[in-house]
Design a protein around this motif. Structure first.
Motif, mmCIF file in Angstrom:
data_model
loop_
_atom_site.group_PDB
_atom_site.id
_atom_site.type_symbol
_atom_site.label_atom_id
_atom_site.label_comp_id
_atom_site.label_asym_id
_atom_site.label_seq_id
_atom_site.Cartn_x
_atom_site.Cartn_y
_atom_site.Cartn_z
ATOM 1 N N GLY A 31 26.427 1.465 -33.610
ATOM 2 C CA GLY A 31 26.910 0.121 -33.332
ATOM 3 C C GLY A 31 27.665 -0.507 -34.478
ATOM 4 N N LEU A 32 27.696 0.185 -35.613
ATOM 5 C CA LEU A 32 28.414 -0.333 -36.772
ATOM 6 C C LEU A 32 29.873 0.106 -36.683
ATOM 7 C CD1 LEU A 32 28.240 -1.925 -39.394
ATOM 8 C CD2 LEU A 32 27.664 0.185 -40.569
ATOM 9 N N THR A 33 30.547 -0.446 -35.689
ATOM 10 C CA THR A 33 31.963 -0.151 -35.519
ATOM 11 C C THR A 33 32.778 -1.315 -36.046
ATOM 12 O OG1 THR A 33 32.090 -1.177 -33.325
ATOM 13 C CG2 THR A 33 31.483 1.176 -33.416
ATOM 14 N N THR A 34 34.010 -1.040 -36.400
ATOM 15 C CA THR A 34 34.896 -2.096 -36.867
ATOM 16 C C THR A 34 35.015 -3.184 -35.808
ATOM 17 O OG1 THR A 34 36.104 -0.464 -38.168
ATOM 18 C CG2 THR A 34 37.195 -2.562 -37.779
ATOM 19 N N ARG A 35 35.151 -2.787 -34.572
ATOM 20 C CA ARG A 35 35.285 -3.763 -33.471
ATOM 21 C C ARG A 35 34.060 -4.678 -33.394
ATOM 22 N NH1 ARG A 35 37.022 -1.894 -27.676
ATOM 23 N NH2 ARG A 35 38.998 -2.126 -28.710
ATOM 24 N N ASN A 36 32.850 -4.098 -33.449
ATOM 25 C CA ASN A 36 31.634 -4.911 -33.371
ATOM 26 C C ASN A 36 31.518 -5.871 -34.553
ATOM 27 O OD1 ASN A 36 30.788 -3.825 -30.952
ATOM 28 N ND2 ASN A 36 29.445 -2.302 -31.912
ATOM 29 N N VAL A 37 31.862 -5.396 -35.728
ATOM 30 C CA VAL A 37 31.802 -6.251 -36.919
ATOM 31 C C VAL A 37 32.792 -7.394 -36.786
ATOM 32 C CG1 VAL A 37 32.192 -6.349 -39.415
ATOM 33 C CG2 VAL A 37 30.922 -4.419 -38.421
ATOM 34 N N LEU A 38 34.015 -7.083 -36.357
ATOM 35 C CA LEU A 38 35.042 -8.123 -36.204
ATOM 36 C C LEU A 38 34.625 -9.171 -35.175
ATOM 37 C CD1 LEU A 38 38.267 -5.914 -36.237
ATOM 38 C CD2 LEU A 38 37.411 -7.378 -38.079
ATOM 39 N N GLU A 39 34.112 -8.719 -34.045
ATOM 40 C CA GLU A 39 33.673 -9.657 -33.010
ATOM 41 C C GLU A 39 32.554 -10.554 -33.520
ATOM 42 O OE1 GLU A 39 32.628 -7.408 -29.528
ATOM 43 O OE2 GLU A 39 34.714 -6.813 -29.150
ATOM 44 N N ARG A 40 31.574 -9.957 -34.163
ATOM 45 C CA ARG A 40 30.428 -10.731 -34.641
ATOM 46 C C ARG A 40 30.839 -11.703 -35.743
ATOM 47 N NH1 ARG A 40 24.597 -10.046 -34.307
ATOM 48 N NH2 ARG A 40 25.195 -8.521 -32.771
ATOM 49 N N ALA A 41 31.732 -11.285 -36.629
ATOM 50 C CA ALA A 41 32.168 -12.149 -37.728
ATOM 51 C C ALA A 41 33.212 -13.171 -37.267
ATOM 52 C CB ALA A 41 32.738 -11.306 -38.871
ATOM 53 N N GLY A 42 33.849 -12.899 -36.141
ATOM 54 C CA GLY A 42 34.876 -13.808 -35.638
ATOM 55 C C GLY A 42 36.132 -13.817 -36.489
ATOM 56 N N VAL A 43 36.538 -12.626 -36.950
ATOM 57 C CA VAL A 43 37.741 -12.511 -37.775
ATOM 58 C C VAL A 43 38.637 -11.410 -37.214
ATOM 59 C CG1 VAL A 43 36.567 -13.332 -39.872
ATOM 60 C CG2 VAL A 43 36.707 -10.879 -39.410
ATOM 61 N N SER A 44 39.851 -11.370 -37.713
ATOM 62 C CA SER A 44 40.811 -10.360 -37.271
ATOM 63 C C SER A 44 40.672 -9.086 -38.109
ATOM 64 C CB SER A 44 42.234 -10.896 -37.421
ATOM 65 O OG SER A 44 42.550 -11.024 -38.789
ATOM 66 N N ALA A 45 41.258 -8.013 -37.590
ATOM 67 C CA ALA A 45 41.240 -6.745 -38.325
ATOM 68 C C ALA A 45 41.934 -6.900 -39.672
ATOM 69 C CB ALA A 45 41.905 -5.649 -37.494
ATOM 70 N N GLY A 46 42.997 -7.677 -39.707
ATOM 71 C CA GLY A 46 43.693 -7.908 -40.972
ATOM 72 C C GLY A 46 42.795 -8.532 -42.016
ATOM 73 N N THR A 47 41.940 -9.434 -41.570
ATOM 74 C CA THR A 47 41.001 -10.077 -42.495
ATOM 75 C C THR A 47 40.026 -9.050 -43.053
ATOM 76 O OG1 THR A 47 41.183 -12.169 -41.311
ATOM 77 C CG2 THR A 47 39.255 -11.889 -42.727
ATOM 78 N N LEU A 48 39.500 -8.199 -42.170
ATOM 79 C CA LEU A 48 38.572 -7.166 -42.627
ATOM 80 C C LEU A 48 39.223 -6.297 -43.698
ATOM 81 C CD1 LEU A 48 35.839 -5.586 -42.237
ATOM 82 C CD2 LEU A 48 37.140 -4.106 -40.716
ATOM 83 N N TYR A 49 40.455 -5.868 -43.441
ATOM 84 C CA TYR A 49 41.121 -4.964 -44.376
ATOM 85 C C TYR A 49 41.629 -5.678 -45.626
ATOM 86 C CZ TYR A 49 40.441 -1.460 -40.878
ATOM 87 O OH TYR A 49 39.842 -0.588 -39.995
ATOM 88 N N HIS A 50 41.601 -6.990 -45.602
ATOM 89 C CA HIS A 50 41.909 -7.752 -46.819
ATOM 90 C C HIS A 50 40.735 -7.651 -47.806
ATOM 91 C CE1 HIS A 50 43.603 -10.843 -49.373
ATOM 92 N NE2 HIS A 50 42.440 -11.462 -49.346
ATOM 93 N N TYR A 51 39.510 -7.546 -47.275
ATOM 94 C CA TYR A 51 38.306 -7.523 -48.105
ATOM 95 C C TYR A 51 37.747 -6.127 -48.340
ATOM 96 C CZ TYR A 51 38.385 -12.534 -47.632
ATOM 97 O OH TYR A 51 38.772 -13.849 -47.697
ATOM 98 N N PHE A 52 38.012 -5.213 -47.408
ATOM 99 C CA PHE A 52 37.504 -3.850 -47.515
ATOM 100 C C PHE A 52 38.625 -2.890 -47.157
ATOM 101 C CE2 PHE A 52 33.980 -6.609 -46.278
ATOM 102 C CZ PHE A 52 33.094 -6.363 -47.315
ATOM 103 N N SER A 53 38.702 -1.788 -47.886
ATOM 104 C CA SER A 53 39.790 -0.836 -47.644
ATOM 105 C C SER A 53 39.605 -0.080 -46.330
ATOM 106 C CB SER A 53 39.917 0.140 -48.811
ATOM 107 O OG SER A 53 38.730 0.895 -48.959
#
Length: 192
Positions: A31-53
């Motif tokens: 369940g630790l998928t990028t999609r699940n993390v993004l949905e739960r955090a309420g942020v975009s994929a770009g935001t995720l990749y701004h903080y983590f490679s």
């Protein structure tokens, strides 16, 4: 364009880690998928990749987070046996470590993250063992790092048995026996 404050960046990064940790606790590694993390955090994929490679970087940061959560309320104590006894008591929280150990057999990212977690654990607890050795409570010949790793293994196994409700004897009997074995590491004549 307005500059984003360091506090805002820290909050967003923390929100991503919170979301990842919640996904891990609720759904396991699958369940630790990028999609699940993004949905739960309420942020975009770009935001995720701004903080983590990438997911690997997120999982490594999550290892730090799990260590932080697992070590909460752990204060250095002079009585190492009391500290170990307290660590081995179920506190109502679920430890994801046993599940991650199984997953690490087939997932290199998880294996690297757990290796990082293990190093954090050893670094955090070696000074406590060494202080107990200086105080004459543990034989100075005992390998401090190996003892920390052994306690970590027992911690994970004890908590896995609590979660699975698979004790043949009982949680108390297993913990008391382990503490008895640890107490035998004291030099001859040392007070209990």
């Amino acid at each position: 364009m307005p500059k984003v404050s360091d506090e805002h960046k820290a909050r967003v990064r923390q929100r991503l880690l919170d979301a990842a940790h919640e996904c891990l606790l609720e759904k396991g590694m699958e369940g630790l998928t990028t999609r699940n993390v993004l949905e739960r955090a309420g942020v975009s994929a770009g935001t995720l990749y701004h903080y983590f490679s990438g997911k690997d970087d997120l999982v490594m940061a999550l290892a730090d987070r799990v260590a932080e959560v697992e070590f909460v309320n752990i204060e250095p104590e002079t009585d190492l046996l009391a500290l170990v006894g307290r660590l081995l008591q179920p506190d109502g929280t679920y430890s994801v470590l046993p599940e991650l150990r199984v997953r690490a057999r087939v997932d290199e990212d998880v294996r690297r993250a757990l290796s990082h977690y293990d190093q954090l654990t050893i670094t955090r607890f070696i000074p406590l063992v060494e202080q107990s050795q200086r105080d004459g409570l543990i034989d100075p010949e005992v390998d401090a790092a190996a003892l920390v790793e052994l306690v970590e293994l027992v911690f994970e196994a004890v908590h896995a048995h609590v979660e699975a409700r698979t004790y043949v004897t009982s949680h108390a009997r297993v913990v008391n026996t382990f503490l008895h074995i640890l107490s035998s590491l004291q030099p001859q004549g040392a007070p209990l």
